[in-house]
Design an enzyme around this catalytic site. Structure first.
Site, PDB file in Angstrom:
ATOM      1  N   LYS A 231      -2.551 -20.239  10.834  1.00  0.00           N
ATOM      2  CA  LYS A 231      -3.658 -21.059  10.237  1.00  0.00           C
ATOM      3  C   LYS A 231      -3.989 -21.995  11.179  1.00  0.00           C
ATOM      4  O   LYS A 231      -5.352 -22.166  11.133  1.00  0.00           O
ATOM      5  CB  LYS A 231      -3.169 -21.496   8.785  1.00  0.00           C
ATOM      6  CG  LYS A 231      -2.855 -20.615   7.925  1.00  0.00           C
ATOM      7  CD  LYS A 231      -4.018 -19.685   7.180  1.00  0.00           C
ATOM      8  CE  LYS A 231      -3.313 -18.908   6.396  1.00  0.00           C
ATOM      9  NZ  LYS A 231      -4.132 -17.925   5.986  1.00  0.00           N
TER      10      LYS A 231
ATOM     11  N   LYS B 111      -0.836  -6.072  11.833  1.00  0.00           N
ATOM     12  CA  LYS B 111      -0.570  -5.496  10.785  1.00  0.00           C
ATOM     13  C   LYS B 111      -1.606  -5.212   9.667  1.00  0.00           C
ATOM     14  O   LYS B 111      -2.578  -5.813   9.668  1.00  0.00           O
ATOM     15  CB  LYS B 111       0.475  -6.426   9.945  1.00  0.00           C
ATOM     16  CG  LYS B 111       0.062  -7.561   9.345  1.00  0.00           C
ATOM     17  CD  LYS B 111       0.814  -8.493   8.311  1.00  0.00           C
ATOM     18  CE  LYS B 111       0.201  -9.641   7.820  1.00  0.00           C
ATOM     19  NZ  LYS B 111       1.250 -10.615   7.168  1.00  0.00           N
TER      20      LYS B 111
ATOM     21  N   LYS C  33      -4.699  -7.300   3.743  1.00  0.00           N
ATOM     22  CA  LYS C  33      -5.577  -7.393   2.794  1.00  0.00           C
ATOM     23  C   LYS C  33      -6.845  -8.288   3.222  1.00  0.00           C
ATOM     24  O   LYS C  33      -8.021  -8.354   2.833  1.00  0.00           O
ATOM     25  CB  LYS C  33      -5.174  -8.153   1.527  1.00  0.00           C
ATOM     26  CG  LYS C  33      -6.278  -8.202   0.283  1.00  0.00           C
ATOM     27  CD  LYS C  33      -6.609  -6.802  -0.274  1.00  0.00           C
ATOM     28  CE  LYS C  33      -7.807  -6.839  -1.165  1.00  0.00           C
ATOM     29  NZ  LYS C  33      -8.304  -5.704  -1.770  1.00  0.00           N
TER      30      LYS C  33
HETATM   31  P1  TYM Z   1       2.146  -9.983   0.002  1.00  0.00           P
HETATM   32  O1  TYM Z   1       1.531 -10.113  -1.096  1.00  0.00           O
HETATM   33  O2  TYM Z   1       1.353 -10.067   1.084  1.00  0.00           O
HETATM   34  O3  TYM Z   1       2.738  -8.833   0.368  1.00  0.00           O
HETATM   35  C1  TYM Z   1       3.440  -7.877  -0.662  1.00  0.00           C
HETATM   36  C2  TYM Z   1       4.686  -7.096   0.002  1.00  0.00           C
HETATM   37  O4  TYM Z   1       4.223  -6.354   0.959  1.00  0.00           O
HETATM   38  C3  TYM Z   1       4.634  -6.295   2.070  1.00  0.00           C
HETATM   39  N1  TYM Z   1       3.624  -6.030   3.239  1.00  0.00           N
HETATM   40  C4  TYM Z   1       3.864  -5.155   4.035  1.00  0.00           C
HETATM   41  N2  TYM Z   1       5.016  -4.525   4.446  1.00  0.00           N
HETATM   42  C5  TYM Z   1       4.756  -3.540   5.637  1.00  0.00           C
HETATM   43  N3  TYM Z   1       3.512  -3.494   6.179  1.00  0.00           N
HETATM   44  C6  TYM Z   1       2.459  -4.346   6.070  1.00  0.00           C
HETATM   45  N4  TYM Z   1       1.350  -3.933   6.795  1.00  0.00           N
HETATM   46  C7  TYM Z   1       2.591  -5.307   4.776  1.00  0.00           C
HETATM   47  N5  TYM Z   1       1.723  -6.147   4.407  1.00  0.00           N
HETATM   48  C8  TYM Z   1       2.416  -6.562   3.341  1.00  0.00           C
HETATM   49  C9  TYM Z   1       5.014  -7.817   2.234  1.00  0.00           C
HETATM   50  O5  TYM Z   1       6.077  -8.091   3.224  1.00  0.00           O
HETATM   51  C10 TYM Z   1       5.505  -7.995   0.766  1.00  0.00           C
HETATM   52  O6  TYM Z   1       6.903  -7.665   0.620  1.00  0.00           O
HETATM   53  N6  TYM Z   1       4.704 -14.315   0.348  1.00  0.00           N
HETATM   54  C11 TYM Z   1       4.633 -13.029  -0.318  1.00  0.00           C
HETATM   55  C12 TYM Z   1       4.728 -12.649  -1.781  1.00  0.00           C
HETATM   56  C13 TYM Z   1       5.999 -13.587  -2.592  1.00  0.00           C
HETATM   57  C14 TYM Z   1       7.079 -13.239  -2.406  1.00  0.00           C
HETATM   58  C15 TYM Z   1       7.912 -14.176  -3.009  1.00  0.00           C
HETATM   59  C16 TYM Z   1       7.860 -12.072  -1.813  1.00  0.00           C
HETATM   60  C17 TYM Z   1       5.784 -14.811  -3.037  1.00  0.00           C
HETATM   61  N7  TYM Z   1       7.247 -15.087  -3.565  1.00  0.00           N
HETATM   62  C18 TYM Z   1       9.473 -14.145  -3.410  1.00  0.00           C
HETATM   63  C19 TYM Z   1       9.328 -11.972  -2.076  1.00  0.00           C
HETATM   64  C20 TYM Z   1      10.086 -12.901  -2.731  1.00  0.00           C
HETATM   65  C21 TYM Z   1       3.386 -12.243  -0.142  1.00  0.00           C
HETATM   66  O7  TYM Z   1       2.330 -12.885   0.517  1.00  0.00           O
HETATM   67  O8  TYM Z   1       3.354 -11.023   0.101  1.00  0.00           O
END
Ligand code: TYM
Length: 348
Positions: free
Chosen positions: A114, A213, A216
Protein backbone atom coordinates in the site's frame (compact mmCIF):
# COMPACT_ATOMS: atom_id res chain seq x y z
CA UNK A 1 -12.44 -30.02 21.37
CA UNK A 2 -10.74 -28.15 18.57
CA UNK A 3 -11.86 -24.83 17.13
CA UNK A 4 -11.48 -23.75 13.52
CA UNK A 5 -12.03 -20.19 12.30
CA UNK A 6 -11.65 -18.49 8.97
CA UNK A 7 -12.85 -15.32 7.28
CA UNK A 8 -13.48 -13.82 3.89
CA UNK A 9 -14.02 -10.23 2.82
CA UNK A 10 -17.51 -9.39 1.55
CA UNK A 11 -16.53 -8.89 -2.09
CA UNK A 12 -19.87 -10.10 -3.44
CA UNK A 13 -19.00 -13.34 -5.13
CA UNK A 14 -15.73 -15.21 -4.49
CA UNK A 15 -13.28 -15.98 -7.30
CA UNK A 16 -11.59 -19.27 -8.10
CA UNK A 17 -8.54 -18.28 -6.01
CA UNK A 18 -10.74 -17.89 -2.92
CA UNK A 19 -12.46 -21.14 -3.76
CA UNK A 20 -9.44 -23.39 -4.23
CA UNK A 21 -7.18 -21.47 -1.83
CA UNK A 22 -9.60 -21.57 1.08
CA UNK A 23 -13.32 -22.32 0.62
CA UNK A 24 -12.76 -25.84 -0.67
CA UNK A 25 -10.98 -26.59 2.61
CA UNK A 26 -13.71 -24.82 4.61
CA UNK A 27 -16.19 -27.28 3.18
CA UNK A 28 -13.99 -30.38 3.46
CA UNK A 29 -13.14 -29.70 7.12
CA UNK A 30 -16.82 -29.96 7.98
CA UNK A 31 -16.77 -33.57 6.81
CA UNK A 32 -13.37 -34.68 8.03
CA UNK A 33 -13.22 -33.25 11.55
CA UNK A 34 -14.94 -34.65 14.60
CA UNK A 35 -15.39 -32.88 17.91
CA UNK A 36 -14.59 -29.53 16.29
CA UNK A 37 -16.41 -26.21 16.42
CA UNK A 38 -16.16 -24.29 13.16
CA UNK A 39 -16.67 -20.53 12.68
CA UNK A 40 -16.75 -18.91 9.24
CA UNK A 41 -16.97 -15.14 9.18
CA UNK A 42 -17.84 -12.53 6.59
CA UNK A 43 -15.40 -9.85 7.69
CA UNK A 44 -17.30 -6.65 7.02
CA UNK A 45 -15.26 -4.54 9.47
CA UNK A 46 -12.18 -5.37 7.40
CA UNK A 47 -14.04 -4.24 4.29
CA UNK A 48 -14.20 -0.70 5.72
CA UNK A 49 -10.41 -0.36 5.45
CA UNK A 50 -11.05 0.69 1.86
CA UNK A 51 -13.82 3.12 0.79
CA UNK A 52 -17.22 1.43 0.44
CA UNK A 53 -20.63 2.49 -0.83
CA UNK A 54 -23.03 1.47 1.99
CA UNK A 55 -25.68 0.10 -0.38
CA UNK A 56 -23.15 -1.91 -2.35
CA UNK A 57 -21.53 -3.22 0.84
CA UNK A 58 -24.87 -4.42 2.22
CA UNK A 59 -25.59 -6.25 -1.03
CA UNK A 60 -22.07 -7.71 -1.27
CA UNK A 61 -22.33 -9.12 2.25
CA UNK A 62 -25.59 -10.85 1.40
CA UNK A 63 -24.19 -12.17 -1.90
CA UNK A 64 -21.15 -13.51 -0.06
CA UNK A 65 -23.32 -15.29 2.52
CA UNK A 66 -25.28 -16.89 -0.32
CA UNK A 67 -22.13 -17.83 -2.22
CA UNK A 68 -20.58 -19.46 0.86
CA UNK A 69 -23.68 -21.56 1.50
CA UNK A 70 -23.84 -22.49 -2.19
CA UNK A 71 -20.19 -23.61 -2.04
CA UNK A 72 -21.11 -26.02 0.72
CA UNK A 73 -20.74 -24.16 4.00
CA UNK A 74 -23.30 -26.15 5.95
CA UNK A 75 -24.90 -24.05 8.65
CA UNK A 76 -25.85 -27.17 10.58
CA UNK A 77 -22.16 -27.91 11.06
CA UNK A 78 -20.54 -24.47 10.99
CA UNK A 79 -21.35 -21.11 12.49
CA UNK A 80 -21.66 -18.66 9.57
CA UNK A 81 -21.80 -15.04 10.73
CA UNK A 82 -21.06 -11.41 9.98
CA UNK A 83 -18.09 -10.04 11.91
CA UNK A 84 -19.70 -6.70 12.82
CA UNK A 85 -22.57 -8.46 14.59
CA UNK A 86 -20.11 -9.77 17.15
CA UNK A 87 -18.78 -6.64 18.89
CA UNK A 88 -16.17 -8.67 20.77
CA UNK A 89 -13.94 -8.73 17.66
CA UNK A 90 -13.46 -4.97 17.81
CA UNK A 91 -13.20 -5.00 21.60
CA UNK A 92 -10.46 -7.63 21.64
CA UNK A 93 -8.75 -5.81 18.77
CA UNK A 94 -8.30 -2.78 21.04
CA UNK A 95 -6.67 -4.87 23.76
CA UNK A 96 -4.36 -6.43 21.17
CA UNK A 97 -3.53 -3.00 19.69
CA UNK A 98 -2.23 -2.09 23.13
CA UNK A 99 0.39 -4.88 23.08
CA UNK A 100 1.33 -4.99 19.38
CA UNK A 101 4.52 -3.16 18.38
CA UNK A 102 4.08 -0.77 15.45
CA UNK A 103 7.20 -2.28 13.87
CA UNK A 104 5.49 -5.66 13.42
CA UNK A 105 2.70 -4.03 11.44
CA UNK A 106 4.98 -1.89 9.30
CA UNK A 107 6.76 -5.08 8.18
CA UNK A 108 3.57 -6.67 6.78
CA UNK A 109 3.92 -7.07 3.01
CA UNK A 110 0.32 -6.01 2.36
CA UNK A 111 0.96 -2.74 4.19
CA UNK A 112 4.26 -2.20 2.38
CA UNK A 113 2.55 -2.70 -0.96
CA UNK A 114 0.00 0.00 0.00
CA UNK A 115 2.87 2.36 0.80
CA UNK A 116 4.53 1.72 -2.53
CA UNK A 117 1.31 2.18 -4.47
CA UNK A 118 0.62 5.45 -2.67
CA UNK A 119 4.20 6.47 -3.51
CA UNK A 120 3.51 5.68 -7.15
CA UNK A 121 0.40 7.87 -7.03
CA UNK A 122 2.38 10.67 -5.44
CA UNK A 123 5.12 10.25 -8.03
CA UNK A 124 2.53 10.69 -10.77
CA UNK A 125 1.81 14.11 -9.34
CA UNK A 126 5.59 14.59 -8.89
CA UNK A 127 5.00 15.78 -5.36
CA UNK A 128 8.25 15.27 -3.45
CA UNK A 129 6.72 16.10 -0.08
CA UNK A 130 3.97 13.51 -0.47
CA UNK A 131 6.55 10.91 -1.42
CA UNK A 132 8.66 11.64 1.64
CA UNK A 133 5.65 11.38 3.95
CA UNK A 134 4.39 8.29 2.20
CA UNK A 135 2.28 6.95 5.06
CA UNK A 136 0.78 10.32 6.06
CA UNK A 137 -2.49 9.84 4.18
CA UNK A 138 -2.88 6.10 4.70
CA UNK A 139 -5.55 5.09 7.20
CA UNK A 140 -5.12 3.65 10.67
CA UNK A 141 -7.61 0.89 9.87
CA UNK A 142 -5.48 -0.36 7.01
CA UNK A 143 -2.40 -0.36 9.24
CA UNK A 144 -4.17 -2.19 12.08
CA UNK A 145 -5.94 -4.59 9.70
CA UNK A 146 -3.81 -7.60 10.79
CA UNK A 147 -4.55 -6.92 14.48
CA UNK A 148 -8.27 -7.15 13.81
CA UNK A 149 -7.60 -10.37 11.92
CA UNK A 150 -5.71 -11.70 14.96
CA UNK A 151 -8.71 -10.75 17.11
CA UNK A 152 -11.05 -12.64 14.72
CA UNK A 153 -9.05 -15.79 15.35
CA UNK A 154 -8.20 -15.38 19.03
CA UNK A 155 -11.66 -14.34 20.20
CA UNK A 156 -12.75 -17.96 19.50
CA UNK A 157 -9.47 -19.36 20.89
CA UNK A 158 -9.13 -21.02 17.49
CA UNK A 159 -6.52 -23.72 16.94
CA UNK A 160 -6.61 -23.90 13.14
CA UNK A 161 -7.25 -21.47 10.30
CA UNK A 162 -7.85 -22.62 6.70
CA UNK A 163 -6.39 -19.96 4.35
CA UNK A 164 -4.54 -19.35 1.10
CA UNK A 165 -0.85 -18.52 1.06
CA UNK A 166 -1.33 -14.75 0.95
CA UNK A 167 -2.67 -14.86 4.53
CA UNK A 168 0.24 -16.82 6.01
CA UNK A 169 2.09 -13.71 7.18
CA UNK A 170 -1.05 -12.42 8.89
CA UNK A 171 -1.43 -15.76 10.65
CA UNK A 172 2.17 -15.68 11.86
CA UNK A 173 1.49 -12.25 13.28
CA UNK A 174 -1.60 -13.60 15.06
CA UNK A 175 0.61 -16.25 16.67
CA UNK A 176 3.12 -13.61 17.78
CA UNK A 177 0.35 -11.49 19.24
CA UNK A 178 -1.21 -14.50 20.99
CA UNK A 179 2.05 -15.55 22.57
CA UNK A 180 2.91 -11.97 23.60
CA UNK A 181 -0.49 -11.64 25.25
CA UNK A 182 -0.14 -14.97 27.06
CA UNK A 183 3.28 -13.97 28.37
CA UNK A 184 2.10 -10.51 29.40
CA UNK A 185 -0.76 -11.84 31.51
CA UNK A 186 1.09 -15.00 32.59
CA UNK A 187 -1.76 -17.25 31.53
CA UNK A 188 -2.26 -19.48 28.44
CA UNK A 189 -5.48 -17.84 27.30
CA UNK A 190 -4.88 -18.11 23.56
CA UNK A 191 -3.77 -21.28 21.75
CA UNK A 192 -1.24 -20.49 18.98
CA UNK A 193 -3.29 -20.91 15.79
CA UNK A 194 -1.95 -23.04 12.91
CA UNK A 195 -2.75 -22.57 9.23
CA UNK A 196 -4.36 -25.16 6.97
CA UNK A 197 -3.12 -24.55 3.42
CA UNK A 198 -3.82 -26.57 0.27
CA UNK A 199 -0.93 -28.12 -1.71
CA UNK A 200 -1.01 -26.99 -5.31
CA UNK A 201 -3.74 -24.33 -5.06
CA UNK A 202 -2.41 -22.25 -2.17
CA UNK A 203 -1.78 -19.43 -4.61
CA UNK A 204 -3.97 -19.31 -7.72
CA UNK A 205 -2.50 -16.84 -10.16
CA UNK A 206 -4.04 -14.15 -12.37
CA UNK A 207 -5.10 -15.45 -15.79
CA UNK A 208 -3.54 -12.36 -17.42
CA UNK A 209 -0.33 -11.99 -15.40
CA UNK A 210 0.45 -15.42 -13.97
CA UNK A 211 3.19 -13.99 -11.76
CA UNK A 212 0.69 -12.14 -9.56
CA UNK A 213 -2.12 -13.73 -7.59
CA UNK A 214 -5.70 -13.88 -8.79
CA UNK A 215 -7.36 -11.01 -6.96
CA UNK A 216 -10.66 -9.23 -6.62
CA UNK A 217 -8.86 -5.89 -6.68
CA UNK A 218 -7.45 -6.42 -10.20
CA UNK A 219 -9.25 -3.93 -12.49
CA UNK A 220 -9.29 -6.44 -15.32
CA UNK A 221 -12.12 -8.94 -14.88
CA UNK A 222 -10.43 -11.18 -17.48
CA UNK A 223 -7.75 -11.90 -14.87
CA UNK A 224 -10.08 -14.02 -12.72
CA UNK A 225 -12.93 -16.51 -12.82
CA UNK A 226 -15.79 -15.42 -10.56
CA UNK A 227 -17.97 -18.20 -9.21
CA UNK A 228 -20.92 -16.47 -10.93
CA UNK A 229 -19.35 -16.38 -14.42
CA UNK A 230 -21.40 -17.87 -17.26
CA UNK A 231 -20.03 -20.77 -19.34
CA UNK A 232 -19.38 -18.28 -22.18
CA UNK A 233 -17.39 -15.98 -19.90
CA UNK A 234 -15.40 -18.92 -18.54
CA UNK A 235 -14.57 -20.18 -22.04
CA UNK A 236 -13.50 -16.71 -23.17
CA UNK A 237 -11.36 -16.04 -20.09
CA UNK A 238 -9.58 -19.40 -20.27
CA UNK A 239 -9.10 -19.17 -24.05
CA UNK A 240 -7.34 -15.84 -23.58
CA UNK A 241 -5.37 -16.85 -20.47
CA UNK A 242 -1.67 -16.03 -20.74
CA UNK A 243 0.50 -19.11 -21.35
CA UNK A 244 3.77 -19.34 -23.28
CA UNK A 245 5.07 -20.37 -26.70
CA UNK A 246 6.05 -23.93 -25.78
CA UNK A 247 3.53 -26.34 -27.34
CA UNK A 248 3.68 -29.14 -24.78
CA UNK A 249 1.87 -29.17 -21.43
CA UNK A 250 4.17 -29.43 -18.41
CA UNK A 251 4.16 -28.31 -14.78
CA UNK A 252 6.92 -25.93 -13.72
CA UNK A 253 5.57 -22.92 -11.85
CA UNK A 254 8.81 -20.92 -11.99
CA UNK A 255 9.58 -21.23 -15.70
CA UNK A 256 6.00 -21.80 -16.97
CA UNK A 257 3.75 -19.92 -14.53
CA UNK A 258 0.77 -19.59 -16.88
CA UNK A 259 0.46 -23.24 -17.94
CA UNK A 260 1.27 -24.44 -14.41
CA UNK A 261 -1.46 -22.28 -12.92
CA UNK A 262 -3.98 -23.68 -15.39
CA UNK A 263 -2.83 -27.23 -14.62
CA UNK A 264 -3.26 -26.64 -10.90
CA UNK A 265 -6.79 -25.37 -11.51
CA UNK A 266 -7.57 -28.31 -13.79
CA UNK A 267 -6.33 -30.84 -11.23
CA UNK A 268 -8.36 -29.15 -8.49
CA UNK A 269 -11.53 -29.16 -10.60
CA UNK A 270 -11.06 -32.85 -11.46
CA UNK A 271 -9.97 -33.67 -7.91
CA UNK A 272 -6.79 -35.36 -9.18
CA UNK A 273 -3.07 -34.83 -8.58
CA UNK A 274 -1.28 -32.25 -10.73
CA UNK A 275 1.04 -34.99 -12.08
CA UNK A 276 -1.97 -36.98 -13.26
CA UNK A 277 -3.37 -33.86 -14.90
CA UNK A 278 -0.06 -33.45 -16.76
CA UNK A 279 -0.21 -37.10 -17.90
CA UNK A 280 -3.67 -36.69 -19.39
CA UNK A 281 -2.30 -34.00 -21.73
CA UNK A 282 0.96 -35.68 -22.81
CA UNK A 283 -0.28 -36.31 -26.35
CA UNK A 284 -1.75 -32.87 -26.78
CA UNK A 285 0.13 -30.39 -28.90
CA UNK A 286 -0.68 -26.71 -28.49
CA UNK A 287 -2.81 -25.23 -25.76
CA UNK A 288 -6.20 -25.12 -27.44
CA UNK A 289 -7.48 -28.59 -26.46
CA UNK A 290 -6.08 -28.22 -22.95
CA UNK A 291 -7.82 -24.87 -22.49
CA UNK A 292 -11.13 -26.23 -23.77
CA UNK A 293 -10.97 -29.17 -21.39
CA UNK A 294 -10.07 -26.83 -18.54
CA UNK A 295 -12.99 -24.49 -19.30
CA UNK A 296 -15.34 -27.51 -19.33
CA UNK A 297 -13.95 -28.73 -16.02
CA UNK A 298 -14.52 -25.33 -14.39
CA UNK A 299 -18.05 -25.11 -15.82
CA UNK A 300 -18.78 -28.57 -14.35
CA UNK A 301 -17.68 -27.47 -10.88
CA UNK A 302 -19.48 -24.13 -10.94
CA UNK A 303 -22.79 -25.40 -12.37
CA UNK A 304 -24.24 -26.80 -9.13
CA UNK A 305 -22.86 -23.88 -7.10
CA UNK A 306 -24.59 -21.42 -9.42
CA UNK A 307 -27.96 -23.20 -9.26
CA UNK A 308 -27.73 -23.16 -5.49
CA UNK A 309 -26.84 -19.44 -5.52
CA UNK A 310 -29.90 -18.75 -7.70
CA UNK A 311 -32.11 -20.74 -5.37
CA UNK A 312 -30.84 -18.96 -2.27
CA UNK A 313 -31.33 -15.56 -3.88
CA UNK A 314 -35.06 -16.22 -3.62
CA UNK A 315 -34.83 -17.23 0.04
CA UNK A 316 -33.88 -13.97 1.67
CA UNK A 317 -35.81 -14.73 4.86
CA UNK A 318 -33.86 -17.95 5.26
CA UNK A 319 -30.50 -16.26 4.67
CA UNK A 320 -31.37 -13.57 7.25
CA UNK A 321 -32.27 -16.16 9.85
CA UNK A 322 -29.07 -18.12 9.23
CA UNK A 323 -26.95 -15.01 9.78
CA UNK A 324 -28.97 -14.03 12.84
CA UNK A 325 -28.53 -17.45 14.46
CA UNK A 326 -24.85 -17.53 13.51
CA UNK A 327 -24.29 -14.17 15.19
CA UNK A 328 -25.93 -15.38 18.42
CA UNK A 329 -23.74 -18.49 18.59
CA UNK A 330 -20.58 -16.56 17.75
CA UNK A 331 -21.37 -13.89 20.36
CA UNK A 332 -21.84 -16.48 23.08
CA UNK A 333 -18.45 -17.99 22.50
CA UNK A 334 -16.73 -14.62 21.95
CA UNK A 335 -18.20 -13.17 25.14
CA UNK A 336 -16.67 -15.99 27.20
CA UNK A 337 -13.20 -15.32 25.83
CA UNK A 338 -13.52 -11.57 26.23
CA UNK A 339 -14.52 -12.01 29.89
CA UNK A 340 -11.34 -13.97 30.54
CA UNK A 341 -9.26 -11.40 28.68
CA UNK A 342 -10.81 -8.43 30.52
CA UNK A 343 -10.26 -10.21 33.78
CA UNK A 344 -6.65 -11.07 32.93
CA UNK A 345 -5.73 -7.47 32.06
CA UNK A 346 -7.52 -5.97 35.06
CA UNK A 347 -10.58 -4.43 33.41
CA UNK A 348 -12.78 -6.78 35.47
P1 TYM B 1 -9.71 -12.60 1.35
O1 TYM B 1 -11.12 -12.19 1.54
O2 TYM B 1 -8.83 -11.76 0.46
O3 TYM B 1 -9.64 -14.07 0.78
C1 TYM B 1 -10.35 -15.15 1.37
C2 TYM B 1 -9.51 -16.41 1.31
O4 TYM B 1 -9.12 -16.68 -0.04
C3 TYM B 1 -7.71 -16.87 -0.11
N1 TYM B 1 -7.24 -16.37 -1.41
C4 TYM B 1 -6.49 -17.08 -2.27
N2 TYM B 1 -5.99 -18.33 -2.20
C5 TYM B 1 -5.28 -18.77 -3.26
N3 TYM B 1 -5.05 -18.04 -4.36
C6 TYM B 1 -5.51 -16.78 -4.48
N4 TYM B 1 -5.29 -16.06 -5.58
C7 TYM B 1 -6.28 -16.25 -3.39
N5 TYM B 1 -6.89 -15.05 -3.17
C8 TYM B 1 -7.47 -15.16 -1.96
C9 TYM B 1 -7.14 -16.06 1.03
O5 TYM B 1 -5.88 -16.52 1.41
C10 TYM B 1 -8.20 -16.27 2.10
O6 TYM B 1 -7.95 -17.46 2.82
N6 TYM B 1 -7.55 -10.99 5.57
C11 TYM B 1 -8.37 -12.05 4.98
C12 TYM B 1 -9.74 -12.21 5.63
C13 TYM B 1 -9.71 -12.49 7.10
C14 TYM B 1 -9.35 -13.71 7.73
C15 TYM B 1 -9.55 -13.48 9.12
C16 TYM B 1 -8.91 -14.93 7.27
C17 TYM B 1 -10.06 -11.63 8.08
N7 TYM B 1 -9.97 -12.21 9.29
C18 TYM B 1 -9.28 -14.49 10.05
C19 TYM B 1 -8.64 -15.93 8.20
C20 TYM B 1 -8.84 -15.71 9.58
C21 TYM B 1 -8.61 -11.71 3.53
O7 TYM B 1 -8.57 -10.56 3.13
O8 TYM B 1 -9.00 -12.78 2.77
Amino acid sequence: GTTILSGIQPTGVPHLGNYYGALDNWVKLQRTRRNTTIFYSIVDLHALTIPQDPKVLRQSKRDMAIALMACGVDVKQSVLFEQSRVPQHAELCWILNCITPVGWLSRMTQWKSKISSSNRDAAKHSDAITIAASTEGLRMGLFAYPVLQAADILIYQADEVPIGEDQVQHLELAREIASTFNKTVGEEIFPLPKSIIPQSTKRIMSLREPTSKMSKSDDNDMSRINLSDTPEQIKAKIARATTDSERSISYDPSSRPGVSNLLAIYAACKNILVEDAVKSFTNVSGHKQFKEDLADAIIQVLGPIQSEMNRLHNESGYVDSVLEKGAVKARNRAAETLDRVYHAVGLR
